[in-house]
Design a protein around this motif. Structure first.
Motif, PDB file in Angstrom:
ATOM      1  N   UNK A  30       0.802  -1.218   0.000  1.00 52.94           N
ATOM      2  CA  UNK A  30       0.000   0.000   0.000  1.00 52.94           C
ATOM      3  C   UNK A  30       0.839   1.274   0.000  1.00 52.94           C
ATOM      4  N   UNK A  31       2.160   1.137   0.147  1.00 54.33           N
ATOM      5  CA  UNK A  31       3.052   2.295   0.122  1.00 54.33           C
ATOM      6  C   UNK A  31       3.717   2.497  -1.232  1.00 54.33           C
ATOM      7  N   UNK A  32       3.463   1.587  -2.156  1.00 58.82           N
ATOM      8  CA  UNK A  32       4.132   1.626  -3.452  1.00 58.82           C
ATOM      9  C   UNK A  32       3.160   1.962  -4.580  1.00 58.82           C
ATOM     10  N   UNK A  33       3.620   2.824  -5.475  1.00 60.93           N
ATOM     11  CA  UNK A  33       2.942   2.986  -6.744  1.00 60.93           C
ATOM     12  C   UNK A  33       3.232   1.758  -7.597  1.00 60.93           C
ATOM     13  N   UNK A  34       2.289   1.406  -8.456  1.00 65.49           N
ATOM     14  CA  UNK A  34       2.439   0.226  -9.298  1.00 65.49           C
ATOM     15  C   UNK A  34       2.227   0.602 -10.757  1.00 65.49           C
ATOM     16  N   UNK A  51      -0.255   3.654 -11.415  1.00 61.96           N
ATOM     17  CA  UNK A  51      -1.307   3.902 -10.438  1.00 61.96           C
ATOM     18  C   UNK A  51      -0.647   4.237  -9.107  1.00 61.96           C
ATOM     19  N   UNK A  52      -1.137   5.284  -8.467  1.00 61.28           N
ATOM     20  CA  UNK A  52      -0.547   5.697  -7.205  1.00 61.28           C
ATOM     21  C   UNK A  52      -0.825   4.676  -6.106  1.00 61.28           C
ATOM     22  N   UNK A  53      -0.138   4.819  -4.999  1.00 62.15           N
ATOM     23  CA  UNK A  53      -0.216   3.840  -3.918  1.00 62.15           C
ATOM     24  C   UNK A  53      -1.624   3.694  -3.351  1.00 62.15           C
ATOM     25  N   UNK A 102       5.144   7.670  -7.628  1.00 61.27           N
ATOM     26  CA  UNK A 102       4.223   7.490  -8.750  1.00 61.27           C
ATOM     27  C   UNK A 102       4.841   7.891 -10.082  1.00 61.27           C
ATOM     28  N   UNK A 103       5.596   8.971 -10.063  1.00 62.52           N
ATOM     29  CA  UNK A 103       6.123   9.537 -11.319  1.00 62.52           C
ATOM     30  C   UNK A 103       7.492  10.123 -11.040  1.00 62.52           C
ATOM     31  N   UNK A 104       8.447  10.036 -11.950  1.00 60.24           N
ATOM     32  CA  UNK A 104       8.347   9.553 -13.323  1.00 60.24           C
ATOM     33  C   UNK A 104       8.510   8.041 -13.428  1.00 60.24           C
TER      34      UNK A 104
END
Length: 121
Positions: A30-34, A51-53, A102-104
């Motif tokens: 839940x702490x990681x963007x995928x 997709x953000x966390x 999330x980015x880049x």
């Protein structure tokens, strides 16, 4: 150790649909963007969707916008890619990836082994 395992690839006719899944372990999901990326034969790996966390922000490549949907279930440590209206040019190995940001997309540094998607015309 972060482990990402993709599934759901296969052979489908143009216009059809597939849903890819990526099961994650070894991280606080839940702490990681995928994200999902793909690599077609003879081409470099390219960004598909991220997709953000918390699942509140998404970004898609122009080539899949409106056809693909990325989603996640933090209770199951799983991220999905729903692919509709598939085209032969979507044929590629699809990779799941994780990032603390999330980015880049260059920050996605944890990778799965990939799942093959083949779209026949």
């Amino acid at each position: 150790q972060v482990q990402l395992v993709e599934s759901g690839g296969g052979l489908v006719q143009a216009g059809g649909s597939l849903r890819l899944s990526c099961a994650a372990s070894g991280l606080t999901f839940s702490s990681f963007a995928m994200g999902w990326f793909r690599q077609a034969p003879g081409k470099e790996r390219e960004f598909v969707a991220v997709l953000s966390s918390r699942g509140t922000a998404t970004h898609y490549s122009d080539s899949v916008e409106g056809r693909f949907t990325i989603s996640r279930d933090n209770a199951k440590n799983t991220v999905y890619l729903q692919m509709n209206s598939l085209k032969p040019e979507d044929t590629a190995i699809y990779y799941c990836a994780a990032s603390r940001r999330f980015w880049p997309t260059s920050l996605y540094d944890n990778w799965g082994q990939g799942t093959q998607v083949t779209v026949s015309s």
